[in-house]
Design an enzyme around this catalytic site. Structure first.
Site, PDB file in Angstrom:
ATOM      1  N   ARG A   1       0.829  -1.221   0.000  1.00  0.00           N
ATOM      2  CA  ARG A   1       0.000   0.000   0.000  1.00  0.00           C
ATOM      3  C   ARG A   1       0.853   1.257   0.000  1.00  0.00           C
ATOM      4  NH1 ARG A   1      -2.336   0.338   6.123  1.00  0.00           N
ATOM      5  NH2 ARG A   1      -0.654  -0.769   7.175  1.00  0.00           N
TER       6      ARG A   1
ATOM      7  N   ASP B   1      10.708  -7.654   7.682  1.00  0.00           N
ATOM      8  CA  ASP B   1      10.346  -6.671   6.650  1.00  0.00           C
ATOM      9  C   ASP B   1      10.075  -5.297   7.254  1.00  0.00           C
ATOM     10  OD1 ASP B   1       8.059  -8.261   7.673  1.00  0.00           O
ATOM     11  OD2 ASP B   1       6.860  -6.826   6.540  1.00  0.00           O
TER      12      ASP B   1
HETATM   13  P1  AMP Z   1       2.941  -4.577   8.143  1.00  0.00           P
HETATM   14  O1  AMP Z   1       2.710  -5.649   9.134  1.00  0.00           O
HETATM   15  O2  AMP Z   1       2.031  -3.378   8.292  1.00  0.00           O
HETATM   16  O3  AMP Z   1       4.369  -4.180   8.044  1.00  0.00           O
HETATM   17  O4  AMP Z   1       2.517  -5.179   6.716  1.00  0.00           O
HETATM   18  C1  AMP Z   1       2.989  -6.399   6.232  1.00  0.00           C
HETATM   19  C2  AMP Z   1       2.743  -6.486   4.746  1.00  0.00           C
HETATM   20  O5  AMP Z   1       1.352  -6.342   4.460  1.00  0.00           O
HETATM   21  C3  AMP Z   1       3.457  -5.421   3.934  1.00  0.00           C
HETATM   22  O6  AMP Z   1       3.887  -6.013   2.751  1.00  0.00           O
HETATM   23  C4  AMP Z   1       2.384  -4.392   3.707  1.00  0.00           C
HETATM   24  O7  AMP Z   1       2.604  -3.643   2.542  1.00  0.00           O
HETATM   25  C5  AMP Z   1       1.143  -5.250   3.579  1.00  0.00           C
HETATM   26  N1  AMP Z   1      -0.076  -4.566   3.962  1.00  0.00           N
HETATM   27  C6  AMP Z   1      -0.451  -4.187   5.215  1.00  0.00           C
HETATM   28  N2  AMP Z   1      -1.651  -3.586   5.187  1.00  0.00           N
HETATM   29  C7  AMP Z   1      -2.070  -3.589   3.899  1.00  0.00           C
HETATM   30  C8  AMP Z   1      -3.237  -3.124   3.223  1.00  0.00           C
HETATM   31  N3  AMP Z   1      -4.237  -2.530   3.872  1.00  0.00           N
HETATM   32  N4  AMP Z   1      -3.302  -3.292   1.891  1.00  0.00           N
HETATM   33  C9  AMP Z   1      -2.304  -3.895   1.222  1.00  0.00           C
HETATM   34  N5  AMP Z   1      -1.191  -4.353   1.790  1.00  0.00           N
HETATM   35  C10 AMP Z   1      -1.062  -4.205   3.113  1.00  0.00           C
HETATM   36 MG    MG Z   2       5.689  -3.314   7.163  1.00  0.00          MG
END
Ligand code: AMP
Ligand code: MG
Length: 494
Positions: free
Chosen positions: A106, A261
């Site tokens: 996103r 990540d």
């Molecule tokens: P995070 O735990 O927020 O670091 O996210 C983990 C993965 O999920 C990353 O690749 C983010 O880009 C993806 N991600 C988290 N929220 C969303 C969303 N609402 N839409 C698309 N991808 C998401």
């Molecule tokens: Mg992330």
């Protein structure tokens, strides 16, 4: 720390383009590293919050916060001329388990500006890496990220920065129906450990090398002269990470989702989600309500960062080519963490000189703080004032077990007496913040912003921008959390 070497002076020519002098940067790595695509527009955008300081870092025109083209650009509705938007691909370990391909699901990178800073929009629509996600971010989490990025910067803690948040009435479904927002993030690089893991897991050694060479060239040029530049890169990343973790632990910052990540190759705090500044000191505090096993509990953070570095080392092994050198590159993690942490704690205590029994003094204090569930920030601020004016009663008032504290204070005051008391207090008052981004403060700013009132957000932002300067009339912002704060549930949902 993020200050670029070249910072164009702000100008105010009415026709001045918003952002100029784009450099090829990350985009030059080629299509194996990303997918080019534009952001998906949002209807009826409005300003939520802006940072003049980050605008100046980027060399934006001084009137950018009033400009319609800026509002549209930072919502992803109209690209600034010269931007080359892309979503990068990475992989990673989530909660200790290999998650395979992830990527900017996103977030879209607009490019790298003349100031050597990358500009990224978070929440601006789906990308090929969105998996099941909607590509959006909600107002609530975007305000949290905006405020915390800038608060961390003001505390001197390495972090990605936040230029602004824009909102849109577009509904976004989370646990509840919320509305969309976009955070414009700024950093020299958004490369994560997971970018390395991605190419290593796929056996794409040429791309892995290209990535490492790019990171060295742009961000760690001194590694080029080492006998094994890749081992040296790993060592330097490890040391930056150790220093970052020392700062988190000293200030009481709990990140909440330390997946590989979410680890910056530059040692920056990145991806603000369910983070929390400790209120009542609890070493085992879990700030992420989705973290059922407590993998990312406060006191586990330094160990988790090391585990994440091991993942990075494994990913870099094809380049380093020697297990022992890779392992040796991480050897300094622990001593550097301990040194940096103790240096921070000594400053918090107002002690200028290291002494053999400092660790025992700090351990004893942490035990007392934990036993009494004492508010972490308030304790340090009261101790600073106590050293300044000699009245330790406000500190003693924080503890139910006075005898344990008095024994500790006796030992501490002996040390303070060896130094210049006024100097010690001065150091403490610029080390122990008066204002930290407590959950309930963010929550109050969010609740008001949802109703279209951004004044609370602005007040909080202004206080956090100078976290050591007590502002008369704003005592409530430095006070204990209200009872309702313990019911705020912070999950990964954002
Ligand atoms: P995070 O735990 O927020 O670091 O996210 C983990 C993965 O999920 C990353 O690749 C983010 O880009 C993806 N991600 C988290 N929220 C969303 C969303 N609402 N839409 C698309 N991808 C998401
Ligand atoms: Mg992330």
């Amino acid at each position: 720390m993020l200050a670029p070497e070249v910072c164009p002076p702000p100008t105010n020519a009415p026709d001045q383009p918003l952002l100029t002098g784009w450099q090829s940067g990350f985009a030059a790595l080629g299509p194996a590293f990303y997918t080019e695509l534009p952001p998906t527009p949002l209807p009826a955008p409005y300003w939520v919050g802006t940072s003049a300081e980050v605008g100046a870092l980027l060399g934006l025109p001084i009137d950018w916060q009033q400009r319609g083209d800026a509002l549209q650009a930072f919502t992803g509705n109209a690209l600034p001329p010269g931007a080359r938007p892309l979503a990068s691909v990475y992989s990673g370990h989530q909660f200790g388990v290999w998650a395979g391909q992830l990527g900017d699901g996103r977030a879209i990178l607009l490019g790298e500006t003349a100031a050597g800073l990358e500009v990224q929009l978070k929440g601006c629509g789906r990308t090929p890496y969105s998996r099941m996600g909607d590509g959006r971010a909600v107002l609530r989490s975007s305000i949290r990220e905006f405020l915390c990025s800038e608060a961390m910067a003001a505390l001197g803690i390495p972090t990605t920065r936040a230029l602004c948040v824009t909102g849109s009435p577009q509904p976004v479904q989370r646990e509840e129906l919320e509305t969309a927002a976009v955070v414009t993030r700024v950093a020299p690089s958004f490369i994560r450990f997971g970018h390395f893991e991605h190419f290593a897991a796929r056996g794409q050694e040429a791309e892995l090398r290209q990535l490492a060479d790019y990171v060295i060239e742009r961000h760690y040029p001194e590694c080029r002269n080492a006998a094994n530049p890749y081992a040296e890169l790993l060592r330097q990343v490890s040391e930056r990470t150790a220093r970052l973790l020392a700062q988190w632990q000293a200030v009481g910052f709990c990140h909440g989702v330390m997946n590989t990540d979410n680890m910056s190759i530059l040692g920056l705090t990145i991806d603000y989600g369910p983070f929390q500044f400790l209120a009542a000191f609890d070493p085992g505090h879990i700030c992420n309500h989705s973290d059922h096993l407590g993998r990312y509990a406060f006191n586990r953070q330094p160990g988790v960062a090391y585990w994440n570095l091991l993942c990075l080392a494994k990913a870099m092994l094809p380049l380093i080519q020697d297990v022992e050198q890779a392992q040796a590159a991480l050897d300094s993690y622990e001593p550097i963490f301990v040194d940096a942490f103790m240096a921070r704690l000594r400053a918090k205590l107002g002690l200028r000189q290291a002494r053999a029994d400092d660790e025992q003094l700090v351990d004893g204090l942490q035990r007392l703080l934990a036993e009494g569930a004492v508010d972490y920030a308030i304790f340090w601020r009261r101790l600073s004032h106590a050293v300044q004016d000699g009245n330790f009663e406000p500190v003693r008032d924080l503890f139910a077990d006075r005898s344990g504290l008095d024994a500790w204070l006796l030992q501490y005051q002996e040390l303070i007496a060896l130094d210049d008391r006024a100097q010690a207090a001065d150091l403490m008052l610029i080390t122990n913040p008066c204002y930290v981004l407590r959950n309930h403060l963010a929550e109050e700013a969010i609740r008001a912003a949802k109703l279209g009132d951004f004044s609370k957000l602005q007040t909080l932002q202004a206080l956090l921008a100078e976290p050591f300067a007590e502002q008369p009339g704003f005592e409530a912002y430095a006070d204990f959390p209200p009872d309702w704060a313990s019911h705020i549930s912070i999950s990964c949902s954002s």
